[in-house]
Design an enzyme around this catalytic site. Structure first.
Site, PDB file in Angstrom:
ATOM      1  N   TYR A 174      -0.869  -0.398  10.407  1.00  0.00           N
ATOM      2  CA  TYR A 174      -1.202  -0.849   9.047  1.00  0.00           C
ATOM      3  C   TYR A 174      -0.077  -0.458   8.090  1.00  0.00           C
ATOM      4  CZ  TYR A 174      -3.635  -1.182   4.560  1.00  0.00           C
ATOM      5  OH  TYR A 174      -3.987  -1.477   3.263  1.00  0.00           O
TER       6      TYR A 174
ATOM      7  N   SER B  10       0.858  -1.194   0.000  1.00  0.00           N
ATOM      8  CA  SER B  10       0.000   0.000   0.000  1.00  0.00           C
ATOM      9  C   SER B  10       0.890   1.239   0.000  1.00  0.00           C
ATOM     10  CB  SER B  10      -0.884   0.029   1.250  1.00  0.00           C
ATOM     11  OG  SER B  10      -1.501   1.298   1.385  1.00  0.00           O
TER      12      SER B  10
END
Ligand code: NAP
Length: 266
Positions: free
Chosen positions: A153, A140
């Site tokens: 995350y 990501s």
């Protein structure tokens, strides 16, 4: 492998993994679909078998559970037909670090990093021995951005990017291609699952466009594919800066700014 390799996709019950399943089915690959929700994957498999005449197996597993993860690892180790792993299953936990429950953080790390690297480890030796195959890891852009306020995350996604870049260097000479894909905000269920209404965000990519772009990078054998980044020169400059530091690290003495001047310390 002279035939089209089968593809094992984790997180295939929704979102990006679901769309990878559709796209690889269109390309004529047999599939092994992995996620917790077997019913959703069975419905997808039934449709894709009818549309494309391919073989699809549904392998329900909670990848945070060591025993269930081990079954998927075993499959990757032993099934010679599987030549592509799409390491896609992932989750986020809403809230800031001090609001997130420690157990939820543990689950997040277990799924986004431990399961991903164990699955890569299970298949890589077999692919290297065969001299061909692919591992696609879904990272990501958050892994490049501590500023986004998604620290755990983002840290898991930085792990995925680093791992992918390292494995790309290690395995390319053995004929194995490793790709890191870095989406930015993409319209999938991950937002709702972690307590955010995706409709409140701007600059959200549709999942079909994201996966199609990632597959352009796959067909070009890119090591790192960042579909939302329009100016690729920014990424290339960032990488060039990072690489320029590498020869500077081997030093017998600390940098001048850390040198203790006699008599100046209390
Ligand atoms: P999603 O629609 O929520 O899909 C997540 C997938 O992972 C689902 O198939 C889910 O299926 C599976 N999964 C979740 N927990 C699991 C577990 N414990 N064991 C096995 N499977 C599990 O979200 P998505 O956006 O497609 O996410 C796919 C990947 O893209 C993730 O790695 C995510 O971090 C990454 N990503 C997404 C975005 C975005 O904005 N959407 C941006 C950057 C990166 P079950 O619930 O059936 O298990």
């Amino acid at each position: 492998m002279n035939t089209i390799p089968a593809v094992l996709i984790t997180g295939a019950s929704s979102g990006i993994g679901f769309t990878y399943a559709e796209r690889f089915a269109q390309r004529g690959h047999d599939l092994v679909l992995v996620a917790r929700d077997g019913a959703r994957m069975e419905a997808l498999a039934t449709r894709l078998r009818q549309q494309h005449g391919i073989a699809i197996e549904v392998l329900p597993a909670d990848l945070t559970q060591p025993g269930e993860l081990a079954a998927v690892e075993k499959r990757l180790r032993e099934d010679q037909r599987i030549g592509i792993l799409v390491n896609n299953a992932g989750m986020n936990v809403g809230g800031s670090f001090i609001d997130q429950a420690t157990d939820d953080i543990g689950q997040l790390v277990a799924l986004n990093t431990t399961a991903l690297v164990r699955l890569a480890s299970a298949i890589a030796p077999r692919l290297a021995a065969a001299g061909e195959g692919t591992i696609i890891n879904i990272a990501s852009v958050v892994g490049l951005a501590p500023e986004f306020g998604m620290s755990v995350y983002g840290a898991t996604k930085a792990f995925v990017l680093f791992l992918s870049q390292g494995l790309h260097l290690e395995l390319a000479p053995k004929g194995v291609y490793v790709q890191a894909v870095l989406p930015a905000a993409t319209r999938t269920e991950i937002w709702q699952r972690s307590g955010t209404d995706v409709n409140t965000l701007s600059g959200v990519m549709e999942v079909g466009e994201l996966v199609d772009a990632a597959l352009v990078g796959f067909d070009r054998r890119e090591a790192v594919t960042i579909p939302p980044l329009h100016d690729v020169a920014l990424w290339e400059a960032s990488e060039a800066t990072r690489r320029a530091m590498l020869p500077e690290f081997a030093q017998q003495h600390a940098a001048a700014r850390y040198q203790v001047v006699a008599g100046s310390e209390q």
